[in-house]
Design an enzyme around this catalytic site. Structure first.
Site, short mmCIF file in Angstrom:
data_model
loop_
_atom_site.label_atom_id
_atom_site.label_comp_id
_atom_site.label_asym_id
_atom_site.label_seq_id
_atom_site.Cartn_x
_atom_site.Cartn_y
_atom_site.Cartn_z
CG ASP A 72 -16.55 -39.55 -39.93
OD1 ASP A 72 -15.92 -38.49 -40.07
OD2 ASP A 72 -17.30 -40.01 -40.83
CE LYS A 152 -15.19 -28.78 -43.04
NZ LYS A 152 -13.94 -29.20 -43.64
C1 SAM Z 1 -13.47 -33.08 -43.99
S1 SAM Z 1 -13.82 -34.64 -43.30
C2 SAM Z 1 -12.93 -34.59 -41.79
C3 SAM Z 1 -11.43 -34.68 -41.95
C4 SAM Z 1 -10.73 -34.90 -40.62
N1 SAM Z 1 -10.78 -33.71 -39.78
C5 SAM Z 1 -9.28 -35.28 -40.79
O1 SAM Z 1 -8.40 -34.54 -40.33
O2 SAM Z 1 -9.00 -36.35 -41.33
C6 SAM Z 1 -15.49 -34.45 -42.78
C7 SAM Z 1 -16.13 -35.68 -42.16
O3 SAM Z 1 -17.42 -35.36 -41.61
C8 SAM Z 1 -18.14 -36.60 -41.56
N2 SAM Z 1 -19.57 -36.41 -41.30
C9 SAM Z 1 -20.46 -35.73 -42.08
N3 SAM Z 1 -21.69 -35.80 -41.53
C10 SAM Z 1 -21.58 -36.52 -40.37
C11 SAM Z 1 -22.50 -36.92 -39.36
N4 SAM Z 1 -23.81 -36.61 -39.43
N5 SAM Z 1 -22.04 -37.66 -38.31
C12 SAM Z 1 -20.74 -37.99 -38.24
N6 SAM Z 1 -19.81 -37.63 -39.18
C13 SAM Z 1 -20.22 -36.92 -40.23
C14 SAM Z 1 -17.84 -37.19 -42.93
O4 SAM Z 1 -18.11 -38.59 -42.93
C15 SAM Z 1 -16.36 -36.83 -43.13
O5 SAM Z 1 -15.53 -37.91 -42.81
#
Ligand code: SAM
Length: 197
Positions: A72, A152
């Site tokens: 992340d 997702k």
């Molecule tokens: C809905 S949250 C995930 C929740 C996680 N599955 C949980 O159970 O706690 C989505 C995540 O995608 C990450 N994200 C978005 N774009 C990203 C990227 N380019 N590289 C890495 N992470 C990314 C965000 O920082 C965020 O923490």
């Protein structure tokens, strides 16, 4: 209170009680109950893992012989028996970095990636699908033949394009909204089985 809000509240409370970092933990549990994604000893990669609810569930399901690695951009508090990389999935060197840490390809790839939502449906949909496509491209280098994946997606015009792309690489594809997702949300999950490679 609307039924969807009551449900969200229910899973949030449950997650807090059980020590899960997010309500999302229940989404992955419910997907696994339906499709049996994980086996003991599996190697798992979780793209967009913060704050770590899915990492907690994956870790339990693969057991101590398994390996779970989360990626992340945000910082994630350590989780026992889990490797966390703070990195952007768009980083050119990410495949090399993951293969080195994991010591080979994965049995399961998870992607719960989500952009910072703007509230403008079309823009959020396009940005989210673009992240999911990046996760699929990474999976092509990182997933073992016969492996499984969860992606997702936000509902919208490009969802079918993405589904058609998934069909090229996986033998079976299911689109599901788990009970723990708000029924009013645009969020769905593709569960993909048997990676063809
Ligand atoms: C809905 S949250 C995930 C929740 C996680 N599955 C949980 O159970 O706690 C989505 C995540 O995608 C990450 N994200 C978005 N774009 C990203 C990227 N380019 N590289 C890495 N992470 C990314 C965000 O920082 C965020 O923490």
């Amino acid at each position: 209170m609307k039924l969807s809000d009551a449900k969200k509240d229910h899973y949030r409370k449950l997650a807090k009680q059980k020590g899960y970092r997010s309500r999302s933990a229940y989404k992955l549990t419910q997907l696994n109950n339906s499709y049996h994604i994980f086996n003991r000893g599996d190697k798992v990669i979780d793209f967009g893992c913060a704050p770590g609810g899915w990492l907690q569930i994956a870790g339990k399901l693969v057991g101590i012989r398994g390996t779970v690695i989360g990626i992340d951009i945000k910082q994630v508090e350590p989780i026992e028996n889990t490797i966390i990389l703070q990195d952007d999935i768009e980083n050119q060197l990410i495949v090399e970095r993951i293969l080195k840490v994991l010591g080979g390809k994965a049995d399961v790839v998870l992607s719960d990636l989500s952009p910072n939502v703007s509230g403008i449906w079309d823009i959020d949909h396009i940005r989210q699908i673009s992240l999911s496509k990046s996760a699929l491209n990474l999976s092509r280098d990182l997933l073992k033949k016969g492996g499984s994946a969860v992606f997702k997606v936000f509902e919208g015009n490009y969802l079918n394009d993405f589904k058609n792309e998934l069909k090229i690489y996986f033998q079976k594809i299911f689109l599901k909204k788990p009970d723990a997702s708000r029924q009013s949300s645009s969020e769905f999950y593709f569960v993909c089985l048997n990676f063809k490679n």
